[in-house]
Design an enzyme around this catalytic site. Sequence first.
Site, PDB file in Angstrom:
ATOM      1  N   ASP A 210       0.808  -1.221   0.000  1.00  0.00           N
ATOM      2  CA  ASP A 210       0.000   0.000   0.000  1.00  0.00           C
ATOM      3  C   ASP A 210       0.847   1.280   0.000  1.00  0.00           C
ATOM      4  OD1 ASP A 210      -2.664   1.310   0.449  1.00  0.00           O
ATOM      5  OD2 ASP A 210      -1.716   1.944   2.328  1.00  0.00           O
ATOM      6  N   GLU A 273       1.756  -0.413  -4.906  1.00  0.00           N
ATOM      7  CA  GLU A 273       0.808   0.651  -5.227  1.00  0.00           C
ATOM      8  C   GLU A 273       1.526   1.989  -5.201  1.00  0.00           C
ATOM      9  OE1 GLU A 273      -3.267   2.916  -3.863  1.00  0.00           O
ATOM     10  OE2 GLU A 273      -1.602   2.645  -2.497  1.00  0.00           O
TER      11      GLU A 273
HETATM   12  C1  GLC Z   1      -4.117   3.362  -0.560  1.00  0.00           C
HETATM   13  C2  GLC Z   1      -5.427   2.609  -0.444  1.00  0.00           C
HETATM   14  C3  GLC Z   1      -6.481   3.558   0.031  1.00  0.00           C
HETATM   15  C4  GLC Z   1      -6.081   4.077   1.384  1.00  0.00           C
HETATM   16  C5  GLC Z   1      -4.698   4.711   1.342  1.00  0.00           C
HETATM   17  C6  GLC Z   1      -4.148   4.934   2.715  1.00  0.00           C
HETATM   18  O1  GLC Z   1      -4.138   4.328  -1.547  1.00  0.00           O
HETATM   19  O2  GLC Z   1      -5.740   1.991  -1.654  1.00  0.00           O
HETATM   20  O3  GLC Z   1      -7.741   2.954   0.067  1.00  0.00           O
HETATM   21  O4  GLC Z   1      -7.014   5.013   1.841  1.00  0.00           O
HETATM   22  O5  GLC Z   1      -3.766   3.897   0.679  1.00  0.00           O
HETATM   23  O6  GLC Z   1      -3.756   3.725   3.299  1.00  0.00           O
END
Ligand code: GLC
Length: 537
Positions: A210, A273
Amino acid sequence: MTTNADIETVGAPAWWKHGVIYEIYPRSFQDSNGDGVGDLPGVIARLDYLVELGIDAVWLTPIFASPMVDFGYDVTDYTDIDPLFGDLAGFDRLVAEAHRRGLKLILDYVLNHTSDQHPWFKDSRASRQSGRRDWYVWRDPAPDGGPPNNWRSEFGGASWTFDAASGQYYYHAFLSAQPDLNWRNPAVVEAMMGVLRFWLDRGVDGFRVDAVHHLFESESFADNPPNPDWVQGMPPAYQLLRPHTVDLPEVHDVVAAMRSLAEGYDQRVLIGEAYLPIDRLVTYYGRALGGFHLPFNFHLISTPWTPAAIAALVDEYEAQLPLGGWPNWVLGNHDRPRLASRVGAAQVRTAAMLLLTLRGTPTLYQGDELGLPDVPVPPDQVRDPFEINLPGLGLGRDPVRAPMPWSGEPNAGFSASEPWLPLDPNWRRCNVDIQSQDPDSTLSFYRRLIALRRSEKALLAGAYRRVAVTDSLLAYERSFGARQLLVILDLGGQGGRLGVPAARILMSTDSSREGEPISPGALTVRPNQGLVLRLDR
Ligand code: GLC
């Protein structure tokens, strides 16, 4: 001539290269205990649905213990399951049941921040002398008593929150309830690597990592400069460029350490991500490909939906991939507006055909296989903190998180009681049961498309070559050895004509044309149509 076909000479290709990944947002997938929120037994109950859909791996968004301020992206215990979702024994059952069906299971690893209720943060906050003070990012106030600098939270406002008791500010890239861990502290690195080991030992097949580009902040703590390209409609946080808070070079050392750890296990995957421009994104494959197997490529979500823009995107991405770096594509997730609402219902199947015939691993978001649109959420039912903090800007994520409509039963078969977010008002006409029985439904189309992908080496591993771009059409070839496929997509919705050699239609967005032989000449493509042709050679 160079080729970008995937010609592996030793052994079978890794599953994550040829498989289809399916994202489950567990709160909204299937409830089993009637509390209106989905859970792990619910996921188990729907595994056969996923097998029938034909996907290979499930990515579950966070299921760890959490106060759920950001719905699990605020963790209080990385090695336990939140009671809302189940328990560890239930998790082990899920792994076993998934594996028994040949499905892989990927967890969401939230490493940039914890919950402010995590015992680590409570300890850190307790005093400046606390042994864990340095596990988070603390700074003295500016001379005027305000925040140490101008850094902004992704979810609105300053990314610094003052702790009156200890007289310092702590940093949070997201909510103040999500304090950033200090990854410069070796004790943090060790504790968090232990988390990965815990789940790998339990049999998970990988992690979606994440918000990884947020991991480090520059030690100068200098202000971020203004962003000259910011326009109304973009999140307010983007009014600043982020050289001091995003995509710092130190991130790559952590990713490389995670990768070495994963390499100690068999066939585990790391997916990163990071919302970054392509030239930055591709650096996340790491030096000598020692980084992420798949740095998520979200660019189809943000690129204008025109043949020219999409063709240029594919070309740029293909050109910038490092040698041996495996591509991947995403059309939707739990953070971005639904595909059907972005590109329009008429384009849903053509878009799916694009996703599943481009070179690289596709990730689907739950419900996109039904063509679900964003579901409007009335102000008094808003749950997402992004929308609560910045109402009315269209940034809220509740609309893409509506529960899965399974059937015509009460609450769409999702739950025995009222779901935590409203259902798509159209659920009685648009649900899995109805679409399963209709050979012409979007779901049936997805099943056939995934099956085609699975059976065609040219789609799984073949080279990509752009063939034509017109005002409305995009055409490209996928080839492996002598097998040549031509994909023609009417992305502009105008239809058109395209010169093609002798071929046969393998798949069409309207099933009526499947199997049709095509003689050489100009082929008519109807508005919104997508075709996969097998060239006769
Ligand atoms: C990422 C997740 C999102 C979350 C953020 C903070 O972007 O996909 O849903 O709010 O991280 O953890």
